[in-house]
Write an enzyme that holds these catalytic residues in place. Structure first.
Site, PDB file in Angstrom:
ATOM      1  N   TRP A  64      29.284  34.205  42.352  1.00 45.46           N
ATOM      2  CA  TRP A  64      29.842  34.703  41.097  1.00 45.46           C
ATOM      3  C   TRP A  64      29.018  34.084  39.961  1.00 45.46           C
ATOM      4  O   TRP A  64      28.803  32.856  39.958  1.00 45.46           O
ATOM      5  CB  TRP A  64      31.317  34.277  41.031  1.00 45.46           C
ATOM      6  CG  TRP A  64      32.029  34.700  39.802  1.00 45.46           C
ATOM      7  CD1 TRP A  64      32.082  35.962  39.281  1.00 45.46           C
ATOM      8  CD2 TRP A  64      32.813  33.875  38.947  1.00 45.46           C
ATOM      9  NE1 TRP A  64      32.855  35.963  38.167  1.00 45.46           N
ATOM     10  CE2 TRP A  64      33.312  34.696  37.933  1.00 45.46           C
ATOM     11  CE3 TRP A  64      33.140  32.518  38.944  1.00 45.46           C
ATOM     12  CZ2 TRP A  64      34.117  34.210  36.915  1.00 45.46           C
ATOM     13  CZ3 TRP A  64      33.943  32.028  37.943  1.00 45.46           C
ATOM     14  CH2 TRP A  64      34.432  32.874  36.934  1.00 45.46           C
ATOM     15  N   ALA A 116      40.039  33.308  44.488  1.00 45.57           N
ATOM     16  CA  ALA A 116      40.392  34.133  43.322  1.00 45.57           C
ATOM     17  C   ALA A 116      41.020  35.463  43.718  1.00 45.57           C
ATOM     18  O   ALA A 116      41.477  36.201  42.843  1.00 45.57           O
ATOM     19  CB  ALA A 116      39.138  34.386  42.470  1.00 45.57           C
ATOM     20  N   LYS A 119      44.139  38.289  39.589  1.00 46.24           N
ATOM     21  CA  LYS A 119      43.863  39.514  40.345  1.00 46.24           C
ATOM     22  C   LYS A 119      45.061  39.912  41.194  1.00 46.24           C
ATOM     23  O   LYS A 119      45.471  41.062  41.187  1.00 46.24           O
ATOM     24  CB  LYS A 119      42.623  39.324  41.233  1.00 46.24           C
ATOM     25  CG  LYS A 119      41.353  39.176  40.405  1.00 46.24           C
ATOM     26  CD  LYS A 119      40.874  37.737  40.424  1.00 46.24           C
ATOM     27  CE  LYS A 119      40.019  37.315  39.271  1.00 46.24           C
ATOM     28  NZ  LYS A 119      38.893  38.092  38.899  1.00 46.24           N
ATOM     29  N   ASP A 163      37.108  28.018  45.869  1.00 44.91           N
ATOM     30  CA  ASP A 163      37.491  28.938  44.805  1.00 44.91           C
ATOM     31  C   ASP A 163      38.167  30.130  45.471  1.00 44.91           C
ATOM     32  O   ASP A 163      37.524  30.902  46.177  1.00 44.91           O
ATOM     33  CB  ASP A 163      36.218  29.384  44.051  1.00 44.91           C
ATOM     34  CG  ASP A 163      36.524  30.414  42.978  1.00 44.91           C
ATOM     35  OD1 ASP A 163      37.710  30.671  42.713  1.00 44.91           O
ATOM     36  OD2 ASP A 163      35.554  30.949  42.399  1.00 44.91           O
TER      37      ASP A 163
HETATM   38  C1  LIG Z   1      34.874  34.224  42.547  1.00 44.21           C
HETATM   39  C2  LIG Z   1      35.644  34.137  41.265  1.00 44.21           C
HETATM   40  N1  LIG Z   1      36.144  32.960  40.886  1.00 44.21           N
HETATM   41  C3  LIG Z   1      36.836  32.822  39.753  1.00 44.21           C
HETATM   42  C4  LIG Z   1      37.051  33.893  38.918  1.00 44.21           C
HETATM   43  C5  LIG Z   1      37.791  33.655  37.631  1.00 44.21           C
HETATM   44  O1  LIG Z   1      39.033  34.222  37.595  1.00 44.21           O
HETATM   45  P1  LIG Z   1      39.879  34.254  36.253  1.00 44.21           P
HETATM   46  O2  LIG Z   1      39.653  35.588  35.632  1.00 44.21           O
HETATM   47  O3  LIG Z   1      41.262  34.036  36.717  1.00 44.21           O
HETATM   48  O4  LIG Z   1      39.399  33.144  35.392  1.00 44.21           O
HETATM   49  C6  LIG Z   1      36.536  35.144  39.255  1.00 44.21           C
HETATM   50  C7  LIG Z   1      36.723  36.272  38.358  1.00 44.21           C
HETATM   51  O5  LIG Z   1      36.089  37.278  38.401  1.00 44.21           O
HETATM   52  C8  LIG Z   1      35.821  35.264  40.470  1.00 44.21           C
HETATM   53  O6  LIG Z   1      35.322  36.438  40.855  1.00 44.21           O
END
Ligand SMILES: Cc1ncc(COP(=O)(O)O)c(C=O)c1O
Length: 399
Positions: free
Chosen positions: A137, A220, A253, A218
């Protein structure tokens, strides 16, 4: 004339230009495109069969209850909504939920949890290196570097074949020193969709244990791949095997409340008292950065999780999102053997083996907007656009 000691003060006018985030630039380009048939598979939000990102019905109801019953908007404190974080514990931690060496707090989304977790690592060990598989990401490396830690990248994915470079990954983890951090995607790898199998998780965590690394997971998209429980496999395994673990959780999400910024950070150490000290640092860092997380989204999620009927309805809506993701993936996979890999992957993203020029041509000729890397959101389009998208993409792959 300035003397040598009177050097000119630096001002805002001395700021260098910033390279704009290419995904944000893509959204702006797509918005400006007048062609009604345009398809935006760049942005990372779930869309239903009609091409919309609706607010979950259960979330609407919880928000209404919140509005009707909330008596005050007085400060909650750096940890935000404590009940929200407590209710999340069994969802992400499973049978580790009662472990008093694990503490958690509400954060502004997954980003806030990532930043705070890395702030903690940097406070404890400023020379720790963070091992990060690429592609990842795009915000991971900036967050790591933003706290002053070194990010060491290794190749995670073979785009041409649609497979994980697992041996390279293990070899890279084995170069880590005790106290270094392995940043891992809990499920629904962004941007590739290529998740570790349960056996690969086992081998990964063994390498982590072997080298004395700290797994930083992580997660998400919990619930978007195979199910809430299944998607937490890696988190739970790390908790089984490692003394110190950091988990950054996004609920933006799986509650479809992206802009409300709902997330949580969980920290595990070797003892209750070390965790208490760690959380005191976490609180301090949070206080410096945002003082307290925004309340609304987490309060609504808490209302859902706290009420058996609402919780059940959330699970139904979450399952519907997951089912759509997986059925669209199967539609891609069965359309063309070159897209078969999409059916073996999870979550909203996959990467097409397209060159930058091919991606640009899709944009010009077909009004299809995807990242230059070939990453696209498999549920970025409505059902009525899927065949046209597949036709354009297979045409580009053949060119
Ligand atoms: C892999 C990953 N980690 C963290 C996040 C961050 O999420 P948030 O929108 O809750 O900050 C995202 C958002 O796209 C993501 O794809």
């Amino acid at each position: 004339m300035l003397t040598q000691t009177q050097t000119k003060a630096r001002t805002l006018a001395d700021l260098p230009p910033v390279e704009t985030d290419s995904l944000l630039a893509l959204i702006a380009l797509c918005n400006a495109d007048p062609r009604p048939e345009k398809i935006d598979v760049g942005v990372g939000v779930f869309r239903d069969g009609a091409g919309n990102t609706p607010i979950l019905k259960v979330m609407k109801e919880a928000e209404q209850r919140l509005v009707d019953t909330q008596a005050t908007k007085a400060y909650l404190g750096v940890s935000g909504d404590k009940r929200f974080a407590d209710l999340l514990r069994p969802i992400v931690l499973g049978n580790h939920a009662d472990d008093d060496r694990i503490a958690g707090l509400q954060t502004p989304g997954g980003c806030g949890a990532l930043r705070l977790g890395f702030e903690l690592i940097a406070t404890a060990n400023p020379t720790a290196k963070v091992l990060l598989g690429t592609p990842s990401w795009p915000n991971h490396a900036p967050i790591v570097r933003g706290v002053g830690l070194e990010c060491v990248e290794y190749p995670y994915y073979e785009r041409g074949q649609g497979i994980i470079r697992f041996e390279d990954m293990i070899a890279a983890l084995k170069t880590g020193e005790p106290g270094d951090v392995a940043l891992l995607h809990g499920c629904c790898h962004n941007p590739t969709g290529a998740d570790l199998s349960e056996d690969e998780w086992r081998e990964t965590i063994e390498a982590v244990v072997d080298r004395g690394l700290i797994p930083f997971i992580d997660i998400a998209y919990q619930g978007f791949a195979r199910g809430l429980e299944e998607d937490a496999f890696g988190v739970r395994l790390a908790l089984d095997r490692c003394e110190e673990v950091i988990v950054a959780q996004s609920c933006d999400k799986n509650f479809s409340c992206y802009r409300d910024r709902v997330g949580a950070l969980f920290v595990k150490s070797g003892s209750k008292s070390v965790t208490e000290t760690a959380m005191a640092h976490v609180g301090q860092r949070a206080r410096e950065m945002w003082s307290m997380p925004p309340d609304h989204g987490a309060a609504a999620a808490r209302i859902i999780l706290d009420d058996p009927e609402l919780r059940e309805r959330w699970l139904v809506e979450l399952t519907a999102m997951r089912d759509r993701i997986n059925s669209v993936r199967q539609r891609f996979a069965s359309a063309d053997p070159r897209l078969a890999f999409i059916g073996r992957q999870y979550g909203m993203f996959s990467m097409l083996p397209l060159s930058k020029d091919q991606v640009l041509k899709l944009r010009e000729d077909h009004a299809i907007y995807m990242a230059d890397s070939g990453r696209f959101n498999v549920v970025g389009m409505g059902d009525d656009q899927i065949d046209r998208f597949i036709g354009a993409v297979t045409g580009a792959l053949a060119a």
